[in-house]
Design a protein around this motif. Structure first.
Motif, PDB file in Angstrom:
ATOM      1  N   THR A  88       0.858  -1.198   0.000  1.00 28.88           N
ATOM      2  CA  THR A  88       0.000   0.000   0.000  1.00 28.88           C
ATOM      3  C   THR A  88       0.886   1.238   0.000  1.00 28.88           C
ATOM      4  OG1 THR A  88      -1.804  -1.087   1.145  1.00 28.88           O
ATOM      5  CG2 THR A  88      -1.693   1.310   1.316  1.00 28.88           C
ATOM      6  N   THR A  89       0.648   2.126  -0.976  1.00 29.89           N
ATOM      7  CA  THR A  89       1.440   3.353  -1.011  1.00 29.89           C
ATOM      8  C   THR A  89       0.709   4.470  -0.283  1.00 29.89           C
ATOM      9  OG1 THR A  89       0.483   3.759  -3.170  1.00 29.89           O
ATOM     10  CG2 THR A  89       2.708   2.843  -3.113  1.00 29.89           C
ATOM     11  N   ALA A  90      -0.616   4.515  -0.438  1.00 31.73           N
ATOM     12  CA  ALA A  90      -1.381   5.570   0.214  1.00 31.73           C
ATOM     13  C   ALA A  90      -2.799   5.083   0.416  1.00 31.73           C
ATOM     14  CB  ALA A  90      -1.372   6.840  -0.633  1.00 31.73           C
ATOM     15  N   MET A  91      -3.498   5.726   1.313  1.00 27.45           N
ATOM     16  CA  MET A  91      -4.839   5.302   1.704  1.00 27.45           C
ATOM     17  C   MET A  91      -5.822   5.307   0.528  1.00 27.45           C
ATOM     18  SD  MET A  91      -5.143   4.588   4.902  1.00 27.45           S
ATOM     19  CE  MET A  91      -3.628   4.237   5.746  1.00 27.45           C
ATOM     20  N   PHE A  92      -5.599   6.208  -0.436  1.00 27.39           N
ATOM     21  CA  PHE A  92      -6.564   6.276  -1.533  1.00 27.39           C
ATOM     22  C   PHE A  92      -6.346   5.132  -2.535  1.00 27.39           C
ATOM     23  CE2 PHE A  92      -3.018   8.394  -3.476  1.00 27.39           C
ATOM     24  CZ  PHE A  92      -3.141   8.152  -4.834  1.00 27.39           C
ATOM     25  N   ARG A  93      -5.236   4.379  -2.342  1.00 31.27           N
ATOM     26  CA  ARG A  93      -4.951   3.286  -3.275  1.00 31.27           C
ATOM     27  C   ARG A  93      -4.477   2.079  -2.463  1.00 31.27           C
ATOM     28  NH1 ARG A  93      -1.623   6.017  -7.471  1.00 31.27           N
ATOM     29  NH2 ARG A  93       0.083   5.507  -6.087  1.00 31.27           N
ATOM     30  N   PRO A  94      -5.368   1.562  -1.622  1.00 26.79           N
ATOM     31  CA  PRO A  94      -4.901   0.502  -0.719  1.00 26.79           C
ATOM     32  C   PRO A  94      -4.760  -0.847  -1.424  1.00 26.79           C
ATOM     33  CG  PRO A  94      -7.228   0.947  -0.369  1.00 26.79           C
ATOM     34  CD  PRO A  94      -6.781   1.872  -1.456  1.00 26.79           C
ATOM     35  N   GLU A  95      -3.802  -1.624  -0.953  1.00 22.46           N
ATOM     36  CA  GLU A  95      -3.694  -3.018  -1.384  1.00 22.46           C
ATOM     37  C   GLU A  95      -4.390  -3.864  -0.325  1.00 22.46           C
ATOM     38  OE1 GLU A  95      -2.338  -4.553  -3.990  1.00 22.46           O
ATOM     39  OE2 GLU A  95      -1.501  -2.775  -4.996  1.00 22.46           O
ATOM     40  N   GLN A  96      -5.132  -4.829  -0.809  1.00 23.34           N
ATOM     41  CA  GLN A  96      -5.882  -5.639   0.161  1.00 23.34           C
ATOM     42  C   GLN A  96      -4.996  -6.723   0.771  1.00 23.34           C
ATOM     43  OE1 GLN A  96      -9.339  -7.022  -1.942  1.00 23.34           O
ATOM     44  NE2 GLN A  96      -9.950  -4.928  -2.495  1.00 23.34           N
ATOM     45  N   PHE A  97      -5.418  -7.228   1.904  1.00 21.05           N
ATOM     46  CA  PHE A  97      -4.743  -8.383   2.510  1.00 21.05           C
ATOM     47  C   PHE A  97      -5.793  -9.211   3.269  1.00 21.05           C
ATOM     48  CE2 PHE A  97      -4.589  -6.732   6.829  1.00 21.05           C
ATOM     49  CZ  PHE A  97      -4.602  -5.356   6.640  1.00 21.05           C
ATOM     50  N   PRO A  98      -5.493 -10.453   3.561  1.00 20.03           N
ATOM     51  CA  PRO A  98      -6.507 -11.317   4.179  1.00 20.03           C
ATOM     52  C   PRO A  98      -6.970 -10.765   5.517  1.00 20.03           C
ATOM     53  CG  PRO A  98      -4.631 -12.597   3.410  1.00 20.03           C
ATOM     54  CD  PRO A  98      -4.251 -11.159   3.279  1.00 20.03           C
ATOM     55  N   ARG A  99      -8.293 -10.746   5.682  1.00 23.43           N
ATOM     56  CA  ARG A  99      -8.861 -10.230   6.903  1.00 23.43           C
ATOM     57  C   ARG A  99      -8.482 -11.078   8.109  1.00 23.43           C
ATOM     58  NH1 ARG A  99     -15.271 -10.059   7.315  1.00 23.43           N
ATOM     59  NH2 ARG A  99     -14.810 -12.157   6.632  1.00 23.43           N
ATOM     60  N   VAL A 100      -8.111 -12.295   7.835  1.00 25.84           N
ATOM     61  CA  VAL A 100      -7.791 -13.224   8.912  1.00 25.84           C
ATOM     62  C   VAL A 100      -6.590 -12.747   9.738  1.00 25.84           C
ATOM     63  CG1 VAL A 100      -6.281 -14.678   7.524  1.00 25.84           C
ATOM     64  CG2 VAL A 100      -7.555 -15.695   9.437  1.00 25.84           C
TER      65      VAL A 100
END
Lengths: 407, 234
Positions: A88-100
């Motif tokens: 993730t570089t910035a909040m407006f362009r987040p990379e997802q990750f497992p909620r677990v």
């Protein structure tokens, strides 16, 4: 004539060096008297320094406001630790990750709560004009009390209803006069991403360069709006720790526990992460530094011109002073004093004007422009250096004051 | 003070000075020898380019020496450093063709400028002394006027007061009457002479002005960088 006592100056005994302070005060007084004598020139110089001062303050103010506003979303979050995808570089362009990953942290006895936060964008329709605009959507379990935006407390119950949102009061006005409408009508229907939603309250986050406005909702309502994403992925996790635990220790333990697809950040690190993007990955920081530099260069040229013409028009007088036994260094100190006097005289109206302009600009742009003492000191240092630089350039003109040419 | 009887305030022997280098070298002073005794008023005349102004700037330590000996107020100027020359200048009173007063300072402040170089004086002492000197040149009532509000003669009188303020051991003047009319010119040089006499300060005065020759103890004529005559005036 007899009452005039002679000042004895023995030939061989060198006069004792005057105290340091006098060495600086007398040339400074000479400089001040000279500056004061030519009012028009003095005002021009002060205006020049003031101009540079205001320019630098505005540039630095914009720069700081940009970085402050860019980090408005992470700053509004209340959590001791955060999980984020390292990509993730910035909040407006987040990379997802497992909620677990959020639930895994609960294995640590010091972690009290782990709240997944979902970030996305949707198009908002202005309730008055119908014009559409992109708005940042922030979804999380609002009832946990783990993430506390100002104003959220009051709308927690209302947000539990299906298809409800809370709107960021500080969003740009292009989103429509939402606070006013809410006050007039009570909760009303708005449209985000082709879905009709009920706007039930207001919270405070603030616009950033990445997002003009924000809407907060529960996780469930977020999923109703943003349908095209995997339910098991999240964008950010806020962790609440038990009171009194050592945050860095917990962070270190979690880093050991969790795989490399998440980074564990403290609150300050999260804000710095976001800030770092705007500082390094965009030319914005550079542009404002460049703007400041231009202001200083212009100011320096103006001060240099004033000092130079002041010296140039007093060459015979300066040469006379040299003939009277004034050392070159004394005159140099006088010119430098003039430069530094101008720095002080220009800085004072400069900072006052800037404080006023900050308020005007803050109202016009909704950017958080504020004068802080640290920036005041820094700009004073810059203006001081600018005037000193101009003084050093102008001092070279003093060489033309040659007492041997006086006859 | 240096023992004035033994060493004359100004003693010059074999002074030679040239402008330019190599092919362009143009001598302006050739083998000049001159002594000025304590309290003596010496006028230096001669056509333009005869070297009298250069001689004055050398004695005034405003230029570096090239050849010969020149001792002023006990300081040997051949090979003197810039610092030594600056210190010597503080013991010499200069009066220029133009008054060269600082326009942004009052008459009193201008005179006080020549006292600021002495660290032992306080501001009150300097202003009081400047006021007393202005009184001596007849400008007590104009002490707080800016130079722009004074007549040419008055400005030159302020310049005289400034030159005398530091209790100099020598006064050097360059055409002090050139910018003045007859009456004010006369006033200024007579004032200068009287004040210098009463303090025993020698004066070296460069002039073209035949109207002021009467103040001199001795008139020296120069031509082509040489001293022609040094006849004492009766």
């Amino acid at each position: 004539m007899n009452e005039l006592r002679r000042l004895e100056l023995p030939a061989e005994v060198q006069a004792p060096r005057p105290p340091r302070l006098v060495n600086l005060l007398l040339p400074a007084r000479l400089a001040w008297r000279q500056l004061r004598a030519e009012r028009a020139r003095l005002w021009t110089a002060i205006a020049g320094v003031m101009f540079a001062c205001v320019l630098v303050f505005m540039q630095l103010g914009f720069r700081a406001a940009l970085f402050d506003s860019a980090t408005a979303l992470p700053q509004a979050m209340h959590g001791e630790l955060f999980l984020i995808n390292p990509l993730t570089t910035a909040m407006f362009r987040p990379e997802q990750f497992p909620r677990v990953r959020a639930f895994q942290t609960l294995a640590d006895p010091d972690v009290a709560q782990a709240v997944p936060i979902y970030l996305s964008f949707g198009t908002w329709r202005n309730p008055v004009t119908g014009v559409r605009r992109t708005i940042q959507l922030v979804g999380f379990d609002t009832a946990t009390g783990a993430v506390v935006f100002p104003g959220l407390e009051a709308v927690i119950e209302a947000l539990k209803r299906p298809d409800t949102i809370a709107f960021d009061r500080k969003s740009r006005p292009e989103f429509g006069p939402v606070p006013q409408l809410l006050a007039e009508r009570g909760p009303f229907e708005v449209q985000i991403a082709d879905r009709r939603l009920e706007l039930v309250g207001l919270i405070d986050i603030g616009p950033s360069f990445g997002a003009d406005g924000n809407a907060v909702m529960t996780e469930t309502n977020f999923r109703r709006i943003v349908t095209q994403r995997k339910a098991s992925n999240t964008d950010l996790v806020a962790l609440r720790l038990h009171p009194g635990v050592d945050i860095p220790t917990v962070a270190a333990r979690l880093r050991q526990l969790l795989p490399a697809d998440v980074a564990v950040l403290t609150y300050d690190e999260l804000v710095a992460w976001e800030r770092n993007y705007w500082e390094t990955a965009t030319p914005i920081g550079f542009i404002f530094m460049f703007g400041s530099l231009m202001g200083l260069v212009v100011g320096m040229v103006i001060v240099y011109q004033i000092l130079f013409s002041d010296i140039a028009s007093h060459i015979p007088e300066y040469a006379t002073l040299k003939a009277m036994g004034y050392a070159h260094a004394y005159l140099r100190r006088a010119v430098m004093s003039a430069a530094l006097l101008l720095a002080v005289l220009g800085f004072i109206p400069g900072i006052l004007t800037s404080i006023g302009l900050y308020q005007v600009v803050a109202q016009a742009t909704f950017l958080p422009l504020e004068m802080d003492p640290e920036r005041g000191m820094m700009v004073f240092g810059m203006i001081f250096a600018m005037c000193a630089g101009a003084g050093l350039l102008a001092v070279r003109k003093l060489r033309d004051a040659n007492p041997a040419d006086m006859f | 003070m240096p023992p004035e009887g033994a060493t004359p305030p100004v003693a010059i022997a074999g002074l030679t000075y040239a402008f330019g280098e190599g092919e362009l070298r143009r001598p302006v002073l050739r083998d000049v020898s001159l002594q000025i005794r304590a309290g003596e008023i010496v006028l230096l005349t001669g056509p333009s380019g005869s070297g009298k102004t250069t001689l004055l700037t050398l004695i005034g330590a405003l230029r570096a020496m090239q050849e010969g000996r020149c001792t002023v107020l006990g300081q040997e100027l051949l090979g003197a450093t810039e610092d030594q020359r600056v210190l010597l200048r503080r013991r010499i009173g200069f009066i220029f063709q133009q008054h060269n007063l600082l326009g942004f300072l009052t008459a009193r402040q201008n005179v006080a400028m020549s006292l600021e170089l002495d660290p032992r004086t306080t501001e009150a002492e300097r202003l009081a002394r400047a006021g007393a000197l202005l009184e001596a040149v007849g400008l007590a009532d104009r002490a707080d006027a800016l130079p722009s509000k004074l007549s040419g003669g008055q400005r030159q009188r302020v310049a005289v007061a400034r030159a005398l303020a530091g209790s100099p051991g020598l006064i050097l003047a360059d055409e002090p009457t050139a910018a003045l009319d007859r009456v004010s010119g006369q006033e200024v040089v007579h004032l200068l002479r009287d004040l210098a006499r009463s303090r025993g300060v020698p004066i070296l005065l460069v002039t073209h002005d035949p109207r002021i020759l009467d103040i001199a103890d001795r008139i020296i004529e120069m031509e082509d960088g040489r001293i022609l005559s040094g006849a004492p005036v009766d």
